[in-house]
Every structure is written in structure tokens, then in C-alpha cells.
Design an enzyme around this catalytic site. Structure first.
Site, PDB file in Angstrom:
ATOM      1  N   ILE A   1       0.826  -1.213   0.000  1.00  0.00           N
ATOM      2  CA  ILE A   1       0.000   0.000   0.000  1.00  0.00           C
ATOM      3  C   ILE A   1       0.860   1.264   0.000  1.00  0.00           C
ATOM      4  CG2 ILE A   1      -0.242   0.353   2.508  1.00  0.00           C
ATOM      5  CD1 ILE A   1      -3.289   0.608   1.997  1.00  0.00           C
TER       6      ILE A   1
ATOM      7  N   ASN B   1      11.254  -8.518   7.135  1.00  0.00           N
ATOM      8  CA  ASN B   1      11.525  -7.928   8.441  1.00  0.00           C
ATOM      9  C   ASN B   1      10.990  -8.838   9.534  1.00  0.00           C
ATOM     10  OD1 ASN B   1      12.601  -5.500   7.341  1.00  0.00           O
ATOM     11  ND2 ASN B   1      10.520  -4.814   6.888  1.00  0.00           N
TER      12      ASN B   1
ATOM     13  N   HIS C   1       5.929 -12.295   5.842  1.00  0.00           N
ATOM     14  CA  HIS C   1       5.786 -11.798   4.466  1.00  0.00           C
ATOM     15  C   HIS C   1       7.156 -11.494   3.899  1.00  0.00           C
ATOM     16  CE1 HIS C   1       5.399  -8.426   7.303  1.00  0.00           C
ATOM     17  NE2 HIS C   1       6.013  -7.673   6.406  1.00  0.00           N
TER      18      HIS C   1
ATOM     19  N   HIS D   1       8.976  -9.083   1.095  1.00  0.00           N
ATOM     20  CA  HIS D   1       8.868  -7.924   0.209  1.00  0.00           C
ATOM     21  C   HIS D   1       9.686  -8.232  -1.045  1.00  0.00           C
ATOM     22  CE1 HIS D   1       7.606  -4.879   3.399  1.00  0.00           C
ATOM     23  NE2 HIS D   1       8.113  -5.834   4.170  1.00  0.00           N
TER      24      HIS D   1
HETATM   25  P1  5GP Z   1       6.849  -4.880   7.616  1.00  0.00           P
HETATM   26  O1  5GP Z   1       7.503  -3.696   8.237  1.00  0.00           O
HETATM   27  O2  5GP Z   1       5.958  -5.604   8.586  1.00  0.00           O
HETATM   28  O3  5GP Z   1       7.846  -5.779   6.954  1.00  0.00           O
HETATM   29  O4  5GP Z   1       5.995  -4.312   6.432  1.00  0.00           O
HETATM   30  C1  5GP Z   1       4.614  -4.281   6.378  1.00  0.00           C
HETATM   31  C2  5GP Z   1       4.239  -3.718   5.029  1.00  0.00           C
HETATM   32  O5  5GP Z   1       2.848  -3.841   4.867  1.00  0.00           O
HETATM   33  C3  5GP Z   1       4.578  -2.223   4.860  1.00  0.00           C
HETATM   34  O6  5GP Z   1       5.449  -2.070   3.737  1.00  0.00           O
HETATM   35  C4  5GP Z   1       3.223  -1.571   4.638  1.00  0.00           C
HETATM   36  O7  5GP Z   1       3.254  -0.522   3.702  1.00  0.00           O
HETATM   37  C5  5GP Z   1       2.367  -2.735   4.177  1.00  0.00           C
HETATM   38  N1  5GP Z   1       0.958  -2.612   4.528  1.00  0.00           N
HETATM   39  C6  5GP Z   1       0.441  -2.261   5.740  1.00  0.00           C
HETATM   40  N2  5GP Z   1      -0.894  -2.270   5.701  1.00  0.00           N
HETATM   41  C7  5GP Z   1      -1.244  -2.633   4.440  1.00  0.00           C
HETATM   42  C8  5GP Z   1      -2.499  -2.820   3.787  1.00  0.00           C
HETATM   43  O8  5GP Z   1      -3.568  -2.667   4.348  1.00  0.00           O
HETATM   44  N3  5GP Z   1      -2.444  -3.230   2.479  1.00  0.00           N
HETATM   45  C9  5GP Z   1      -1.273  -3.416   1.815  1.00  0.00           C
HETATM   46  N4  5GP Z   1      -1.347  -3.794   0.547  1.00  0.00           N
HETATM   47  N5  5GP Z   1      -0.075  -3.247   2.400  1.00  0.00           N
HETATM   48  C10 5GP Z   1      -0.065  -2.865   3.696  1.00  0.00           C
END
Ligand code: 5GP
Length: 126
Positions: free
Chosen positions: A40, A97, A110, A112
Site C-alpha cells: 500500500i 523484516n 511476508h 517484500h
Molecule cells: P513490515 O515492516 O511488517 O515488513 O511491512 C509491512 C508492510 O505492509 C509495509 O510495507 C506496509 O506498507 C504494508 N501494509 C500495511 N498495511 C497494508 C495494507 O492494508 N495493504 C497493503 N497492501 N499493504 C499494507
């Protein structure tokens, strides 16, 4: 806000809700083991998240608890998504992460996938 990458799994985390179809996402790939959708808040021209369908908080959780089929299915899905997005030839980055020091914000494992431009070396600022 970083979260713990360790169980217990939170059924209401945002990716669990996306997997259940409660929150929309821009899907790029789905199979029995994984769902991939656009981030997002993209940090590169291509920024896609690949999540396993099972309830795993982190890599430690997934690698210890998931079946061999789930692990193979998820890893294959990541490869297929990178290929489908046309990232193989120009190159790309995979990043995951984990926990507080990793800056994990969503407590569902997840990966990236970043691409679409040269991404520099490793950790920015390091
Ligand atoms: P993390 O820091 O946990 O590795 O990354 C989480 C990722 O999820 C972030 O890059 C953030 O932008 C993405 N994200 C958070 N909420 C949403 C959402 O509702 N939809 C989508 N598509 N991505 C999200």
C-alpha cells in the site's frame, strides 16, 4: 510500530484480514500456498508482498511449524511472483523484516519484493 515476530498469532493482523478478503488488496498472484499483492506504501517502482496462507508470525515460526509442502509451496510462489513481475532479468531484492529489530510491523510472515530500479547496496546508510 514494530511487533514481535513470535507466536501467538494474531488473527486480526492486517494480512490475515486481507487473506480472508475482509480488506481489499491489489492481487498479483494467488495459489494454494501464498497470496501476493502490491504494498500500500510502495518503496520502489515495484513493491509486492508475498504472504503464506498459513498462520505464521515470522520465519522462525514458519520454518519450525509449517509442513514441508507449505514451505516448498510458499518459496515456489515467491519465485513465480518475481518471474511474473518481470524482475528476474533486471534483478530485484527480497527482504523480510522480523520482530522489533527487523522493524516488522505486520505480524504475519511476508516477503517484500522490490524492483524496477537499481536498489543500492544492502541496508541504506550502513
Ligand atoms: P513490515 O515492516 O511488517 O515488513 O511491512 C509491512 C508492510 O505492509 C509495509 O510495507 C506496509 O506498507 C504494508 N501494509 C500495511 N498495511 C497494508 C495494507 O492494508 N495493504 C497493503 N497492501 N499493504 C499494507
Amino acid at each position: 510500530m514494530p511487533v514481535s515476530g513470535l507466536p501467538p498469532y494474531d488473527d486480526n493482523n492486517i494480512f490475515a484480514r486481507i487473506l480472508r478478503g475482509e480488506i481489499p488488496s491489489k492481487k498479483v498472484y494467488e495459489d494454494e500456498w501464498a497470496l501476493a499483492f502490491h504494498d500500500i506504501n510502495p518503496q520502489a517502482p515495484v513493491h509486492v508482498l508475498v504472504v503464506p496462507k498459513g498462520k505464521y508470525c515470522s520465519f522462525a515460526d514458519f520454518s519450525a511449524q509449517a509442513s514441508a509442502e507449505e514451505i516448498a509451496g510458499f518459496i515456489r510462489a515467491v519465485g513465480k511472483v518475481a518471474n511474473q513481475l518481470g524482475l528476474e532479468a533486471p534483478g530485484y531484492r527480497m527482504l523480510s523484516n522480523m520482530g522489533a529489530h527487523g522493524g516488522q510491523e505486520v505480524p504475519h510472515l511476508h516477503i517484500h519484493l522490490f524492483g524496477g530500479r537499481p536498489l543500492g547496496r544492502m541496508i541504506p546508510g550502513a
